[in-house]
Motif scaffolding. Structure first.
Motif, PDB file in Angstrom:
ATOM      1  N   SER A 247      62.222  98.073 100.532  1.00  0.00           N
ATOM      2  CA  SER A 247      61.225  97.117 100.034  1.00  0.00           C
ATOM      3  C   SER A 247      59.843  97.754 100.090  1.00  0.00           C
ATOM      4  O   SER A 247      59.614  98.738 100.817  1.00  0.00           O
ATOM      5  CB  SER A 247      61.241  95.857 100.889  1.00  0.00           C
ATOM      6  N   TRP A 249      57.391  96.341 101.456  1.00  0.00           N
ATOM      7  CA  TRP A 249      56.960  96.059 102.833  1.00  0.00           C
ATOM      8  C   TRP A 249      57.382  97.208 103.756  1.00  0.00           C
ATOM      9  O   TRP A 249      56.579  97.707 104.539  1.00  0.00           O
ATOM     10  CB  TRP A 249      57.575  94.737 103.299  1.00  0.00           C
ATOM     11  N   THR A 252      55.445 100.433 103.162  1.00  0.00           N
ATOM     12  CA  THR A 252      54.087 100.334 103.711  1.00  0.00           C
ATOM     13  C   THR A 252      54.115 100.547 105.222  1.00  0.00           C
ATOM     14  O   THR A 252      53.271 101.257 105.777  1.00  0.00           O
ATOM     15  CB  THR A 252      53.487  98.945 103.381  1.00  0.00           C
ATOM     16  N   ARG A 253      55.102  99.944 105.890  1.00  0.00           N
ATOM     17  CA  ARG A 253      55.198 100.052 107.351  1.00  0.00           C
ATOM     18  C   ARG A 253      55.456 101.482 107.812  1.00  0.00           C
ATOM     19  O   ARG A 253      54.948 101.915 108.845  1.00  0.00           O
ATOM     20  CB  ARG A 253      56.331  99.146 107.882  1.00  0.00           C
TER      21      ARG A 253
END
Ligand SMILES: Cc1cc2nc3c(=O)[nH]c(=O)nc-3n(C[C@H](O)[C@H](O)[C@H](O)COP(=O)(O)OP(=O)(O)OC[C@H]3O[C@@H](n4cnc5c(N)ncnc54)[C@H](O)[C@@H]3O)c2cc1C
Length: 266
Positions: A247, A249, A252-253
């Motif tokens: 994802s 998300w 990005t993490r």
């Protein structure tokens, strides 16, 4: 429907066929699935196979990779051993025997790992058009929404030992698309970064230069603190997307983690 595939012996004929509407095919690793999947594929292709663009040459400290040179050819050249981790991170042996250097500049997320490395190396691309040949940084060429012209070759200076860093985070070690790809060309003098080019893949629509990351590190020592600050700055210039691999998300993490691993090795 595809009606004709031209296989000319010279670049001038490739250019004139392009001018009359033919689409370039090199290794076909992206083009062939695209031909199969799209409702209105090109009707005429022009192959680069015999057009004289398939040479890999290292002369002194300068490397020049023909656009139609395959990734396997790059891997075989002992003078380009520092690129082995890059090439081997791309697809599989069968794909690498077809996929070309020029074709990788057109790859879109999550692909384009060689393009990421070439940006970090400060490589320049030669692009032929009917009006003549222009040369521009790979970073600039790849940034265009729809790069135009016939890519003929890519040239760069070999990096000093230890100056080139590369890390591709993927779900599997081999034959898996990028979650985050980081390549960097780094020079440190007296404990601080005096020159840095950082390129990223997997976290935007195409391979990209990470200027905010570079700006945050220039003049600083390379350590966990400065790299974390650079990653925070870099979050503003990435645009990850969801796909079958991860994802947005998640990308990005993990971006700061992989930036740190690429730059510090841990
Ligand atoms: C199973 C699989 C796994 C893959 N995994 C990865 C991966 O992990 N990492 C990665 O980076 N890539 C990956 N790819 C993508 C692949 O590396 C690229 O598609 C390849 O580099 C494209 O090169 P090609 O010669 O096959 O291009 P083609 O498919 O022949 O062409 C692709 C596009 O580039 C244009 N083009 C090609 N050469 C030129 C030129 N000289 N001048 C102008 N236009 C040109 C074509 O018109 C077309 O639009 C994968 C592909 C497959 C099929």
């Amino acid at each position: 429907m595809l009606t004709e595939v031209h296989v000319p012996d010279d670049m001038a004929t490739v250019l004139s066929l392009m001018a009359s509407g033919a689409t370039v095919v090199a290794g076909g690793t992206s083009m062939m699935p695209w031909l199969n999947d799209h409702a209105s594929p090109p009707t005429e292709l022009v192959s680069l196979r015999r057009a004289g663009l398939g040479t890999v040459r290292v002369s002194g400290t300068t490397a020049r990779l023909g656009a139609a040179a395959t990734l396997a050819q790059v891997e075989r050249d002992p003078a380009l051993g520092f690129l082995d981790p890059v090439v081997r991170s791309i697809a599989s042996v069968p794909v690498r025997t077809l996929a070309t250097v020029g074709g990788n500049l057109f790859a879109r997320r999550p692909h384009g790992d060689l393009a990421v490395a070439l940006i970090a190396l400060g490589a320049r691309v030669a692009v032929a058009e009917p009006a003549g040949t222009r040369e521009l940084p790979v970073a600039e060429f790849v940034a265009a929404e729809a790069p135009a012209g016939l890519v003929t070759d890519v040239a760069f200076e070999l990096p000093a030992p230890g100056a080139f860093r590369y890390l591709k985070a993927a779900r599997r070690r081999f034959n898996s698309a990028s979650l985050v790809t980081v390549a960097a060309g780094v020079t440190e003098t007296a404990g601080v970064v005096t020159r840095i080019v950082v390129a990223l893949g997997g976290v935007g629509p195409r391979a990209q230069r990470a200027r905010a990351v570079e700006a945050a590190l220039l003049g600083e020592p390379l350590n966990a603190e400065t790299v974390a600050a650079a990653a925070a700055a870099g979050l503003g210039e990435i645009a990850p997307a969801d796909d079958a691999y991860a994802s947005a998300w998640y990308r990005t993490r993990v971006f700061p983690v992989h930036l740190r691993r690429a730059l510090l090795g841990h």
